[in-house]
Design an enzyme around this catalytic site. Structure first.
Site, PDB file in Angstrom:
ATOM      1  N   GLY A  22       0.893  -1.241  -0.041  1.00 45.33           N
ATOM      2  CA  GLY A  22      -0.091  -0.016  -0.043  1.00 45.33           C
ATOM      3  C   GLY A  22       0.987   1.290  -0.122  1.00 45.33           C
ATOM      4  O   GLY A  22       2.026   1.282  -0.296  1.00 45.33           O
ATOM      5  N   GLY A  23       0.337   2.071   0.376  1.00 45.05           N
ATOM      6  CA  GLY A  23       1.147   3.678   0.585  1.00 45.05           C
ATOM      7  C   GLY A  23       2.351   3.562   1.441  1.00 45.05           C
ATOM      8  O   GLY A  23       2.976   4.202   1.284  1.00 45.05           O
ATOM      9  N   GLY A  70      25.668  12.656 -28.744  1.00 43.06           N
ATOM     10  CA  GLY A  70      25.025  13.378 -27.595  1.00 43.06           C
ATOM     11  C   GLY A  70      25.479  12.634 -26.268  1.00 43.06           C
ATOM     12  O   GLY A  70      25.719  13.152 -25.216  1.00 43.06           O
ATOM     13  N   ALA A  71      25.849  11.443 -26.470  1.00 41.09           N
ATOM     14  CA  ALA A  71      26.280  10.668 -25.141  1.00 41.09           C
ATOM     15  C   ALA A  71      27.595  11.203 -24.656  1.00 41.09           C
ATOM     16  O   ALA A  71      27.800  11.216 -23.565  1.00 41.09           O
ATOM     17  CB  ALA A  71      26.248   9.054 -25.535  1.00 41.09           C
TER      18      ALA A  71
HETATM   19  C1  HXC Z   1      -3.661  -4.361  12.454  1.00 42.63           C
HETATM   20  C2  HXC Z   1      -2.707  -6.217  11.737  1.00 42.63           C
HETATM   21  C3  HXC Z   1      -2.266  -5.723  10.286  1.00 42.63           C
HETATM   22  C4  HXC Z   1      -2.759  -4.271  10.345  1.00 42.63           C
HETATM   23  C5  HXC Z   1      -1.421  -7.538  10.346  1.00 42.63           C
HETATM   24  N1  HXC Z   1      -2.066  -7.304  11.526  1.00 42.63           N
HETATM   25  N2  HXC Z   1      -1.695  -6.683   9.597  1.00 42.63           N
HETATM   26  N3  HXC Z   1      -3.166  -5.442  12.589  1.00 42.63           N
HETATM   27  N4  HXC Z   1      -3.334  -3.648  11.107  1.00 42.63           N
HETATM   28  N5  HXC Z   1      -2.662  -3.775   8.982  1.00 42.63           N
HETATM   29  C6  HXC Z   1      -1.910  -8.483  12.821  1.00 42.63           C
HETATM   30  C7  HXC Z   1      -2.808  -9.600  12.554  1.00 42.63           C
HETATM   31  O1  HXC Z   1      -4.126  -9.441  12.843  1.00 42.63           O
HETATM   32  C8  HXC Z   1      -2.020 -10.535  13.358  1.00 42.63           C
HETATM   33  O2  HXC Z   1      -2.399 -10.561  14.870  1.00 42.63           O
HETATM   34  C9  HXC Z   1      -0.549 -10.107  13.314  1.00 42.63           C
HETATM   35  O3  HXC Z   1      -0.593  -8.929  12.766  1.00 42.63           O
HETATM   36  C10 HXC Z   1       0.048 -11.095  12.197  1.00 42.63           C
HETATM   37  O4  HXC Z   1      -0.557 -11.055  10.834  1.00 42.63           O
HETATM   38  P1  HXC Z   1      -0.995 -12.546  10.169  1.00 42.63           P
HETATM   39  O5  HXC Z   1      -1.857 -12.244   9.259  1.00 42.63           O
HETATM   40  O6  HXC Z   1      -1.209 -13.645  11.289  1.00 42.63           O
HETATM   41  O7  HXC Z   1       0.609 -12.784   9.426  1.00 42.63           O
HETATM   42  P2  HXC Z   1       0.865 -13.288   8.092  1.00 42.63           P
HETATM   43  O8  HXC Z   1       0.202 -14.470   7.850  1.00 42.63           O
HETATM   44  O9  HXC Z   1       2.477 -13.325   8.041  1.00 42.63           O
HETATM   45  O10 HXC Z   1       0.426 -12.090   7.133  1.00 42.63           O
HETATM   46  C11 HXC Z   1       1.032 -10.816   7.333  1.00 42.63           C
HETATM   47  C12 HXC Z   1       0.127  -9.805   6.172  1.00 42.63           C
HETATM   48  C13 HXC Z   1      -1.327 -10.022   6.458  1.00 42.63           C
HETATM   49  C14 HXC Z   1       0.435 -10.374   4.876  1.00 42.63           C
HETATM   50  C15 HXC Z   1       0.936  -8.455   6.423  1.00 42.63           C
HETATM   51  O11 HXC Z   1      -1.368  -9.801   8.118  1.00 42.63           O
HETATM   52  C16 HXC Z   1      -2.230  -8.704   5.875  1.00 42.63           C
HETATM   53  O12 HXC Z   1      -2.478  -9.066   4.754  1.00 42.63           O
HETATM   54  N6  HXC Z   1      -2.251  -7.956   6.810  1.00 42.63           N
HETATM   55  C17 HXC Z   1      -3.018  -6.725   6.337  1.00 42.63           C
HETATM   56  C18 HXC Z   1      -2.520  -5.835   5.322  1.00 42.63           C
HETATM   57  C19 HXC Z   1      -3.222  -4.704   4.946  1.00 42.63           C
HETATM   58  O13 HXC Z   1      -4.019  -4.895   3.959  1.00 42.63           O
HETATM   59  N7  HXC Z   1      -2.784  -3.591   5.445  1.00 42.63           N
HETATM   60  C20 HXC Z   1      -3.269  -2.261   4.978  1.00 42.63           C
HETATM   61  C21 HXC Z   1      -2.636  -1.703   3.888  1.00 42.63           C
HETATM   62  S1  HXC Z   1      -3.358  -0.181   3.492  1.00 42.63           S
HETATM   63  P3  HXC Z   1      -2.388 -11.591  16.104  1.00 42.63           P
HETATM   64  O14 HXC Z   1      -2.886 -10.968  17.032  1.00 42.63           O
HETATM   65  O15 HXC Z   1      -2.899 -12.563  15.281  1.00 42.63           O
HETATM   66  O16 HXC Z   1      -0.791 -11.728  16.009  1.00 42.63           O
HETATM   67  C22 HXC Z   1      -2.134   0.719   3.622  1.00 42.63           C
HETATM   68  C23 HXC Z   1      -2.527   2.052   3.405  1.00 42.63           C
HETATM   69  C24 HXC Z   1      -1.020   2.905   3.921  1.00 42.63           C
HETATM   70  O17 HXC Z   1      -1.184   0.125   4.302  1.00 42.63           O
HETATM   71  C25 HXC Z   1      -1.582   4.075   3.105  1.00 42.63           C
HETATM   72  C26 HXC Z   1      -0.332   5.198   3.485  1.00 42.63           C
HETATM   73  C27 HXC Z   1      -0.690   6.343   2.557  1.00 42.63           C
END
Ligand code: HXC
Length: 513
Positions: free
Chosen positions: A169-170, A403-404
């Protein structure tokens, strides 16, 4: 020990455990180190001073008030690497997947503010599930606060991003703004939208590794400058990279002790093949010219028709930019121009002198290049060299065509010293192409056009395929024996070490982005 101290010790122990033993084991099972283990490896033993160990998130939604971890998913602080101060943050995947909350962002921002005021590099060890989903826009604001500081700090202190887990993401835009990105093979990825979104929108099936893994970004997109085999290798490379850099834009990189010895490099006298169309490996020239094993290539797998990287010359840090005759004959194209321009800009920001090795037949022709903006992108490199005020030395080893010739750190765009080897060919174009154009009628009307072309080609080559015309005009300062190049460079950079050069006062320039 009184109760107050015991309480403190208990809290510190709790903070150091992050998300707890079970999650630490999960992290290790994925062949990843924890945030604290990474910080320990990076910094000189015992030098880490932590800031914000007891910071907690402020979220009350979704039962978050019952899930509180001290430090809130990021370890921040300062310490030394080889006795030089750096600021470091390491995202802790064991706490909410290292996701970024408002308070997590505040910790990183506090560190960056300190780094800018005190003039020392920032190293970010990224391992995060992105925005803390339970926080919504407060998390997005936190990201923007970081991006803003990344931008303000750009050119003030070096910023290095190690990607040691997810970065999606961002979140990718903080590393993208920093100076260097290094990704760990197989355990890290970077993308704006993941495989599921890609499938929904474009119907493409692609794995996370293929879409945004280390190899993809090292070779296809150029988003990462380096790749590492594992966490340990990643940290060691960050330390190596730091060794070439100064602390901030006001300083120079400290030199290593060096005593002059026999600096001649006879191997270089025979490296350029007699046929000007035969390739040779410019990296061998770089290895010969730089101090033992000091060359650290940047973007090694991307746009390999140009080679860029850091090296040491008589103990001093330099940046090297070199056309690579082994790939596309060393031609300049869109990707190589962007790659080299970014590197030149970095070196200029941080007072790192530039050595430019020139063997370039020109710009790559074709619709693909024109439609992808070779004009604007080639201009980036021209602009970057023209604006660079660091000491700049060029060595033309063979071709410097068209040019290079101008673009590759020519005298005309501000290079300080321009050397040429006797094998240099400095001309508008190669002898064959030139003869076909300017002697067209003579060749066409000859009894034996093929023989005439060869005669004219030889005549043109004799006149122009050498360094002496350029030397006669002062565009080349000296024609040198290749084996003497290293000592010439050592003396040249030493002569230029106190160079003062200023570009005209302005708000900022407008590089063709
Ligand atoms: C809160 C999160 C989290 C998140 C993971 N966790 N991502 N908690 N916010 N974004 C937590 C899970 O609930 C879990 O908690 C622990 O972290 C580990 O995650 P798992 O899923 O068990 O691990 P894994 O299987 O290794 O997968 C990792 C992952 C997946 C691929 C990152 O967790 C995932 O897809 N997370 C969401 C990613 C996402 O969509 N993020 C937002 C993107 S948008 P527990 O308690 O079980 O340990 C964004 C915008 C930014 O980031 C913009 C900026 C401008």
């Amino acid at each position: 020990m009184n109760d107050h101290f015991l309480t403190l010790q208990e809290l510190q122990k709790q903070a150091r455990l992050g998300g707890g033993e079970a999650r630490i084991e999960k992290q290790h099972a994925k062949k990843k180190l924890t945030a604290r283990e990474r910080v320990e490896l990076l910094l000189d033993p015992g030098s880490f001073e932590e800031i914000g160990m007891f910071v907690k998130h402020r979220t009350k939604d979704f039962g978050m008030e019952d899930q509180v971890f001290l430090g809130d998913g990021v370890v921040t602080g300062y310490g030394t690497v080889n006795d030089r101060l750096i600021y470091v943050f390491a995202q802790d995947f064991t706490v909410f997947g290292g996701s970024l909350s408002e308070t997590h962002a505040e910790k990183i921002c506090k560190l960056m503010d300190l780094a800018m005021k005190n003039g020392a590099p920032v190293v970010g060890l990224n391992d995060s599930g992105g925005a803390r989903i339970q926080e919504g826009v407060r998390s997005l604001g936190g990201y923007a606060d970081i991006f803003y500081r990344n931008t303000l700090a750009s050119g003030v202190v070096p910023q290095i991003s190690a990607i040691m887990g997810p970065c999606a993401g961002g979140a990718v835009y903080s590393p993208a703004i920093t100076d260097f990105t290094i990704m760990v093979q197989n355990t890290s990825y970077m993308f704006v939208t993941g495989p599921n979104v890609v499938k929904t929108v474009t119907n493409e099936e692609v794995s996370a590794e293929e879409l945004g893994g280390a190899s993809t970004h090292a070779s296809k997109s150029g988003v990462t400058h380096f790749t590492a085999a594992n966490d340990l290798d990643c940290i060691l490379q960050v330390k190596r990279l730091l060794s070439f850099l100064p602390q901030n834009c006001e300083e120079k990189t400290p030199g290593l002790e060096y005593t002059l010895g026999d600096e001649s490099r006879p191997f270089l006298d025979t490296i350029v093949p007699t046929s000007s169309t035969q390739p040779y490996d410019i990296k061998e020239v770089i290895y010969e010219l730089s101090d033992n094993d000091s060359f650290y290539e940047v973007h090694a797998q991307y746009a390999d028709n140009i080679v860029v990287g850091f090296a040491r010359l008589a103990g001093k840090s330099i940046g090297v930019v070199a056309n690579q005759p082994m790939a596309l004959a060393g031609v300049l194209d869109v990707d190589s121009s962007k790659k080299a321009a970014r590197f030149v800009r970095f070196c200029d920001c941080f007072n790192i002198p530039l050595l430019v090795l020139v063997d370039v037949p020109g710009f790559l022709p074709g619709t693909d290049q024109e439609w992808n903006g070779i004009i604007t992108n080639g201009a980036k490199l021209l602009f970057a060299f023209s604006e660079a005020t660091v000491p700049r030395i060029s060595v033309i080893t063979r071709k410097a065509y068209g040019g290079a010739y101008d673009v590759m750190n020519s005298k005309h765009i501000g290079a300080d010293l321009n050397f040429a080897w006797p094998t240099a060919e400095i001309a508008v174009m190669g002898a064959k192409g030139a003869s076909e154009i300017i002697f067209k009628n003579e060749i066409r009307s000859a009894d034996n056009p093929e023989q005439k072309l060869q005669e004219k080609e030889a005549e043109y080559a004799d006149k122009f395929a050498n360094p002496y015309r350029a030397a006669a005009r002062g565009f080349v300062d000296e024609v040198i024996i290749p084996s003497q190049t290293r000592i010439k460079l050592i003396k040249g950079f030493s002569m230029l070490q106190n160079k003062v050069d200023k570009i005209p006062l302005k708000k900022h320039s407008n590089i063709p982005l």
